[in-house]
Structures are given as structure tokens and as C-alpha cells.
Enzyme design. Structure first.
Site, PDB file in Angstrom:
ATOM      1  N   HIS A 157      37.850  45.021  39.228  1.00  0.00           N
ATOM      2  CA  HIS A 157      38.551  46.234  39.104  1.00  0.00           C
ATOM      3  C   HIS A 157      37.705  47.118  37.932  1.00  0.00           C
ATOM      4  CE1 HIS A 157      42.595  44.036  40.741  1.00  0.00           C
ATOM      5  NE2 HIS A 157      41.888  43.402  39.915  1.00  0.00           N
ATOM      6  N   GLU A 175      45.472  32.480  39.685  1.00  0.00           N
ATOM      7  CA  GLU A 175      45.488  33.496  38.846  1.00  0.00           C
ATOM      8  C   GLU A 175      47.361  33.573  40.555  1.00  0.00           C
ATOM      9  OE1 GLU A 175      43.732  37.539  38.632  1.00  0.00           O
ATOM     10  OE2 GLU A 175      42.054  36.432  40.300  1.00  0.00           O
ATOM     11  N   ASP A 209      48.684  38.616  37.114  1.00  0.00           N
ATOM     12  CA  ASP A 209      48.210  38.275  38.733  1.00  0.00           C
ATOM     13  C   ASP A 209      49.635  37.170  38.742  1.00  0.00           C
ATOM     14  OD1 ASP A 209      47.155  39.926  40.724  1.00  0.00           O
ATOM     15  OD2 ASP A 209      45.120  39.698  39.617  1.00  0.00           O
TER      16      ASP A 209
HETATM   17  C1  3PY Z   1      44.713  38.925  35.709  1.00  0.00           C
HETATM   18  O1  3PY Z   1      45.107  38.519  34.334  1.00  0.00           O
HETATM   19  O2  3PY Z   1      45.450  38.726  36.774  1.00  0.00           O
HETATM   20  C2  3PY Z   1      43.299  38.993  35.623  1.00  0.00           C
HETATM   21  O3  3PY Z   1      42.941  39.597  36.258  1.00  0.00           O
HETATM   22  C3  3PY Z   1      42.485  40.165  34.273  1.00  0.00           C
HETATM   23  O4  3PY Z   1      42.200  40.570  33.534  1.00  0.00           O
HETATM   24 MG    MG Z   2      43.815  38.874  38.672  1.00  0.00          MG
END
Ligand code: 3PY
Ligand code: MG
Length: 245
Positions: free
Chosen positions: A26, A130, A156
Site C-alpha cells: 500500500h 488477513e 483486512d
Molecule cells: C491489515 O491490517 O490488513 C494490514 O495489512 C496492515 O497493514
Molecule cells: Mg492488509
């Protein structure tokens, strides 16, 4: 690190963190700025990790070649994803990383033979957990030989567990997932790291026993510092000097 300027990397690295992570998912990190950022962190005596773009395992191998100490692969959902990641970034017999660590040997001071013999142990490969799918498959992912550990992405994970309804690291589903992931990793002796949006979340994760916490990003530090500096101007006690008397 959302930005990728070497001086900002060095400044954050000097702030007392054990390592810095350059973000190519990101953030603005590219191969060129990763090479510069790794060297900038080294000036501060700190290792630099790199978060890869989605499926960006080739960039991971290049980042290790220029001296990154570890890699974070986002959105690893299955053992096959984790296997592909490890294949790209670990030397045989664990994976099939291609030889060419010219800068890494310079930074580490290791000879060719010493680097080859130790690189798989000296470089961390962390899979981000995630999504709901990753949570379901976490045991199989952890079982992948050569994968050193996990890093939880609570943002995420909350988006996935709420079916797109919320970004909320405090979502009850995420909190329950932390315990499930940590227990699974403990059973196989692999560490679990976690990303913290704020210092308050980071403190909570310290209390929960996470051995490694990614706090940031750098832009949040910059904006908090700027807001603080500005508010201090008006909160400061009067000195009685200056044009206003
Ligand atoms: C998340 O929390 O999804 C991340 O990728 C943190 O950078
Ligand atoms: Mg993430």
C-alpha cells in the site's frame, strides 16, 4: 513505512524500533527505494523488512538480494500460496530462490559460502493472515516448511469477517481470531506478529503476548507530530516576550 525516502526510513529506524518495514503493497516502496531504504536502515544499525505487493514474490527475492532482513507477503490464503512464497525466497532444499545476493553479501559482510549456508535462517518469511479463508487454513499454512511465521492484518481481517461492512481491528471476530491464530502457531513453534494502527492497539497486543508488532505507518507519526507541534504553540505558557509584550 508508507513513504520510502531513505532519510525518513533512517529517522524512524533511529527512533528505537527494532526494525522497519518498507511497504510495497500500500506504500510507495519500489525496488529502487527498497535498495536505498535497506541501506538507510543499516546506517541506523537496524534490519529492514519489506511488505510485498499481492503475489509479488519475485520482488521479495530481489529485496533479499539487496539486503532486506525479511519479507511479509500479504493475503496468503492457502498452503499453496505460502508454498509459492517460500519457493521464491528460500534457497534449496527449502525453496528455489535464485542466486545473486550481491548487495546483501556486502551489507552482511558474509562470504558467498557463508551467505548461502545461512541466508534461509537469517531472512524471515512471514505470511499475512488477513482473510476468513486464511483463518480457516491457518494450520495448513503454518505447516509449510520454510515459512518462518505469520503476521496478522487486523484491518483486512475485519473487512473479510464482516463481509465488507467495516474496517475495525477491534471487531469481535478479529479478537477471537487472534487467540485462534496464536494457539495454532504456538503448537508448531512459529511466531505471530501483528500490525497495530495505533499505540493503544500496540499496547494491547504487547499484553496479549505478541512478540513482534508493526506499528505505524510513518505518515501517522508525521501527522501526529505535526498536530502536536501546532497545538503546543497555543498550549504553551506565555513567556511575556515578543511583539505582543
Ligand atoms: C491489515 O491490517 O490488513 C494490514 O495489512 C496492515 O497493514
Ligand atoms: Mg492488509
Amino acid at each position: 513505512m508508507f513513504t520510502a525516502y531513505p532519510m525518513i526510513v533512517e529517522t524512524v529506524a533511529r527512533a528505537g524500533f527494532d526494525s522497519v518495514t518498507l511497504d510495497a503493497q500500500h506504500g510507495f516502496a519500489t525496488f529502487e527505494t527498497i535498495a536505498e531504504g535497506v541501506a538507510a536502515a543499516a546506517l541506523a544499525g537496524k534490519p529492514a523488512m519489506v511488505r510485498l505487493p499481492l503475489g509479488g514474490f519475485a520482488l521479495g527475492a530481489r529485496a533479499l538480494d539487496v539486503g532486506a532482513a525479511g519479507l511479509v507477503a500479504p493475503m496468503i490464503d492457502t498452503a499453496a500460496d505460502a508454498r509459492a512464497f517460500v519457493d521464491a525466497v528460500k534457497y534449496p532444499p527449502v525453496g528455489r530462490r535464485s542466486w545473486g545476493p550481491v548487495r546483501a553479501m556486502g551489507l552482511t559482510g558474509l562470504s558467498r559460502d557463508a551467505y548461502l549456508a545461512t541466508a534461509n535462517d537469517l531472512t524471515l518469511a512471514l505470511a499475512m493472515i488477513e482473510t476468513e479463508t486464511a483463518l480457516r487454513n491457518v494450520e495448513e499454512i503454518l505447516a509449510v516448511d520454510g515459512l518462518d511465521g505469520l503476521l496478522i492484518g487486523p484491518n483486512d481481517l475485519s473487512v473479510s469477517l464482516s463481509a465488507g461492512a467495516a474496517v475495525d481491528p477491534a471487531h469481535p471476530g478479529v479478537v477471537a481470531a487472534l487467540a485462534k491464530i496464536s494457539a495454532a502457531a504456538k503448537r508448531v513453534g512459529k511466531p505471530v506478529a501483528i500490525f497495530a494502527n495505533t499505540s493503544a492497539f500496540a499496547s494491547d497486543y504487547v499484553r496479549r503476548g505478541f512478540p513482534m508488532i508493526a506499528l505505524g505507518p510513518d505518515l501517522a507519526f508525521l501527522s501526529a507530530g505535526a498536530e502536536r507541534a501546532l497545538s503546543d504553540v497555543f498550549d504553551a505558557p506565555a513567556t511575556g516576550e515578543g511583539p505582543g509584550g
